[in-house]
Design a protein around this motif. Structure first.
Motif, PDB file in Angstrom:
ATOM      1  N   VAL A   9      11.909   0.981  15.117  1.00 14.61           N
ATOM      2  CA  VAL A   9      10.658   0.682  14.422  1.00 14.61           C
ATOM      3  C   VAL A   9      10.457   1.742  13.353  1.00 14.61           C
ATOM      4  CG1 VAL A   9       8.179   0.297  14.622  1.00 14.61           C
ATOM      5  CG2 VAL A   9       9.680  -0.281  16.550  1.00 14.61           C
ATOM      6  N   ILE A  10      10.231   1.291  12.114  1.00 12.44           N
ATOM      7  CA  ILE A  10      10.040   2.210  11.001  1.00 12.44           C
ATOM      8  C   ILE A  10       8.550   2.257  10.642  1.00 12.44           C
ATOM      9  CG2 ILE A  10      10.645   2.787   8.628  1.00 12.44           C
ATOM     10  CD1 ILE A  10      13.115   0.955   8.953  1.00 12.44           C
ATOM     11  N   PRO A  11       7.860   3.337  11.014  1.00 10.84           N
ATOM     12  CA  PRO A  11       6.484   3.502  10.545  1.00 10.84           C
ATOM     13  C   PRO A  11       6.503   3.926   9.070  1.00 10.84           C
ATOM     14  CG  PRO A  11       6.906   4.777  12.548  1.00 10.84           C
ATOM     15  CD  PRO A  11       8.237   4.344  11.990  1.00 10.84           C
ATOM     16  N   TYR A  12       5.647   3.311   8.277  1.00 12.53           N
ATOM     17  CA  TYR A  12       5.555   3.710   6.874  1.00 12.53           C
ATOM     18  C   TYR A  12       4.097   3.704   6.440  1.00 12.53           C
ATOM     19  CZ  TYR A  12       4.895  -1.176   5.454  1.00 12.53           C
ATOM     20  OH  TYR A  12       4.401  -2.446   5.284  1.00 12.53           O
ATOM     21  N   ARG A  13       3.863   4.334   5.295  1.00 15.81           N
ATOM     22  CA  ARG A  13       2.524   4.374   4.706  1.00 15.81           C
ATOM     23  C   ARG A  13       2.671   4.568   3.209  1.00 15.81           C
ATOM     24  NH1 ARG A  13       0.526  10.413   6.733  1.00 15.81           N
ATOM     25  NH2 ARG A  13       1.888  11.575   5.303  1.00 15.81           N
ATOM     26  N   VAL A  14       1.591   4.340   2.507  1.00 13.72           N
ATOM     27  CA  VAL A  14       1.543   4.592   1.066  1.00 13.72           C
ATOM     28  C   VAL A  14       0.491   5.666   0.839  1.00 13.72           C
ATOM     29  CG1 VAL A  14       1.107   3.604  -1.215  1.00 13.72           C
ATOM     30  CG2 VAL A  14       2.229   2.221   0.548  1.00 13.72           C
ATOM     31  N   VAL A  15       0.910   6.767   0.191  1.00 10.07           N
ATOM     32  CA  VAL A  15       0.015   7.877  -0.116  1.00 10.07           C
ATOM     33  C   VAL A  15       0.116   8.146  -1.609  1.00 10.07           C
ATOM     34  CG1 VAL A  15      -0.476  10.323   0.275  1.00 10.07           C
ATOM     35  CG2 VAL A  15       0.288   8.881   2.179  1.00 10.07           C
ATOM     36  N   ASP A  16      -1.015   8.040  -2.314  1.00  7.37           N
ATOM     37  CA  ASP A  16      -1.022   8.241  -3.772  1.00  7.37           C
ATOM     38  C   ASP A  16       0.047   7.395  -4.459  1.00  7.37           C
ATOM     39  OD1 ASP A  16      -3.122  10.099  -3.558  1.00  7.37           O
ATOM     40  OD2 ASP A  16      -1.703  11.749  -3.241  1.00  7.37           O
ATOM     41  N   ASP A  17       0.116   6.129  -4.091  1.00  9.75           N
ATOM     42  CA  ASP A  17       1.061   5.160  -4.640  1.00  9.75           C
ATOM     43  C   ASP A  17       2.527   5.473  -4.337  1.00  9.75           C
ATOM     44  OD1 ASP A  17      -0.934   3.529  -5.734  1.00  9.75           O
ATOM     45  OD2 ASP A  17      -1.041   4.785  -7.531  1.00  9.75           O
ATOM     46  N   GLN A  18       2.777   6.356  -3.374  1.00 12.15           N
ATOM     47  CA  GLN A  18       4.143   6.708  -2.995  1.00 12.15           C
ATOM     48  C   GLN A  18       4.415   6.271  -1.556  1.00 12.15           C
ATOM     49  OE1 GLN A  18       6.383   8.119  -5.204  1.00 12.15           O
ATOM     50  NE2 GLN A  18       4.692   7.743  -6.625  1.00 12.15           N
ATOM     51  N   LEU A  19       5.561   5.610  -1.354  1.00 10.41           N
ATOM     52  CA  LEU A  19       5.973   5.209  -0.019  1.00 10.41           C
ATOM     53  C   LEU A  19       6.474   6.414   0.768  1.00 10.41           C
ATOM     54  CD1 LEU A  19       8.034   1.961  -0.625  1.00 10.41           C
ATOM     55  CD2 LEU A  19       6.032   2.187   0.848  1.00 10.41           C
ATOM     56  N   PHE A  97      12.378  -3.260  13.018  1.00  9.15           N
ATOM     57  CA  PHE A  97      11.003  -3.633  12.713  1.00  9.15           C
ATOM     58  C   PHE A  97      10.391  -2.582  11.802  1.00  9.15           C
ATOM     59  CE2 PHE A  97      12.049  -5.711  16.620  1.00  9.15           C
ATOM     60  CZ  PHE A  97      11.413  -6.936  16.552  1.00  9.15           C
ATOM     61  N   ALA A  98       9.340  -2.980  11.099  1.00  9.56           N
ATOM     62  CA  ALA A  98       8.582  -2.073  10.238  1.00  9.56           C
ATOM     63  C   ALA A  98       7.108  -2.232  10.551  1.00  9.56           C
ATOM     64  CB  ALA A  98       8.844  -2.390   8.765  1.00  9.56           C
ATOM     65  N   VAL A  99       6.358  -1.154  10.341  1.00 12.19           N
ATOM     66  CA  VAL A  99       4.923  -1.201  10.574  1.00 12.19           C
ATOM     67  C   VAL A  99       4.218  -0.250   9.607  1.00 12.19           C
ATOM     68  CG1 VAL A  99       5.048   0.527  12.445  1.00 12.19           C
ATOM     69  CG2 VAL A  99       3.074  -1.001  12.282  1.00 12.19           C
ATOM     70  N   ASP A 100       3.235  -0.791   8.892  1.00 12.26           N
ATOM     71  CA  ASP A 100       2.386   0.025   8.029  1.00 12.26           C
ATOM     72  C   ASP A 100       1.336   0.661   8.921  1.00 12.26           C
ATOM     73  OD1 ASP A 100       0.627   1.135   6.204  1.00 12.26           O
ATOM     74  OD2 ASP A 100       0.444  -0.674   4.983  1.00 12.26           O
ATOM     75  N   VAL A 101       1.414   1.984   9.094  1.00 10.53           N
ATOM     76  CA  VAL A 101       0.472   2.666   9.982  1.00 10.53           C
ATOM     77  C   VAL A 101      -0.737   3.208   9.228  1.00 10.53           C
ATOM     78  CG1 VAL A 101       2.248   3.204  11.680  1.00 10.53           C
ATOM     79  CG2 VAL A 101       1.704   4.866   9.905  1.00 10.53           C
ATOM     80  N   GLY A 102      -0.726   3.065   7.903  1.00 10.57           N
ATOM     81  CA  GLY A 102      -1.880   3.502   7.122  1.00 10.57           C
ATOM     82  C   GLY A 102      -2.218   4.956   7.370  1.00 10.57           C
ATOM     83  N   THR A 103      -3.473   5.221   7.711  1.00 13.71           N
ATOM     84  CA  THR A 103      -3.932   6.599   7.920  1.00 13.71           C
ATOM     85  C   THR A 103      -3.947   6.999   9.393  1.00 13.71           C
ATOM     86  OG1 THR A 103      -6.230   5.866   8.005  1.00 13.71           O
ATOM     87  CG2 THR A 103      -5.365   6.523   5.830  1.00 13.71           C
ATOM     88  N   ARG A 104      -3.378   6.185  10.247  1.00 12.12           N
ATOM     89  CA  ARG A 104      -3.368   6.499  11.680  1.00 12.12           C
ATOM     90  C   ARG A 104      -2.559   7.770  11.954  1.00 12.12           C
ATOM     91  NH1 ARG A 104      -3.354   1.187  11.002  1.00 12.12           N
ATOM     92  NH2 ARG A 104      -4.743  -0.117  12.252  1.00 12.12           N
ATOM     93  N   ASP A 105      -3.026   8.543  12.898  1.00 14.75           N
ATOM     94  CA  ASP A 105      -2.329   9.761  13.309  1.00 14.75           C
ATOM     95  C   ASP A 105      -1.219   9.421  14.297  1.00 14.75           C
ATOM     96  OD1 ASP A 105      -3.937  11.514  11.831  1.00 14.75           O
ATOM     97  OD2 ASP A 105      -5.429  11.613  13.438  1.00 14.75           O
TER      98      ASP A 105
END
Length: 149
Positions: A9-19, A97-105
């Motif tokens: 599982v690949i957790p990802y997020r976008v921070v300041d328009d950067q993956l 699998f992939a998951v956008d975790v957003g701002t979750r800790d």
């Protein structure tokens, strides 16, 4: 009971328009990889991915996992406690699998001693396993091209 089915599982997020992608360092070795684990009892790949994400990061409810096309084969010998598997089973499928975790800790389990949020290039260079690199490449391409997951 452990079944012959593996997930990452690949957790990802976008921070300041950067993956950014979260990679994890195994406490018992020098490996960097994504969330990973094997199916228990009658779990599906998606159920396994959801459970492993919860166990290894503390992230569970409220996220949607997306299955990627990347599927690898892992040698049976990479796993312990497999005496109950058929003798003629040589490789185990590994679903991604992939998951956008957003701002979750992220709250690490004892399985890992640290994690890092990295851009694609740094994550790709740091990961230990080729299957993780392939799944990362696919996810990065999908997200960069604005495609649906």
């Amino acid at each position: 009971m452990r079944q012959p089915l593996q997930v990452i599982v690949i957790p990802y997020r976008v921070v300041d328009d950067q993956l950014e992608f979260a990679i994890f360092h195994r406490a018992s070795g020098s490996m960097w990889h994504f969330v990973s684990g094997g199916a228990e009892d009658e779990e599906t790949p998606l159920q396994t991915a959801r459970r492993e994400l919860q166990e290894e990061t503390g992230i569970g409810a409220g996220v949607t996992l997306f299955q990627l096309d990347s599927i690898a084969s892992v040698p049976r010998t990479a796993f312990s406690g497999t005496d109950h598997w058929p003798a003629d089973l040589y490789v185990v499928p590994e679903y991604s699998f992939a998951v956008d975790v957003g701002t979750r800790d992220i709250h690490l389990s004892e399985e890992h001693d640290r994690y890092a949020w990295l851009n694609f290039t740094r994550a790709h260079l740091t990961l230990t396993w080729d299957s993780n690199k392939v799944a990362l490449w696919e996810l990065n391409q999908r997200l960069r091209r604005g495609g649906d997951l």
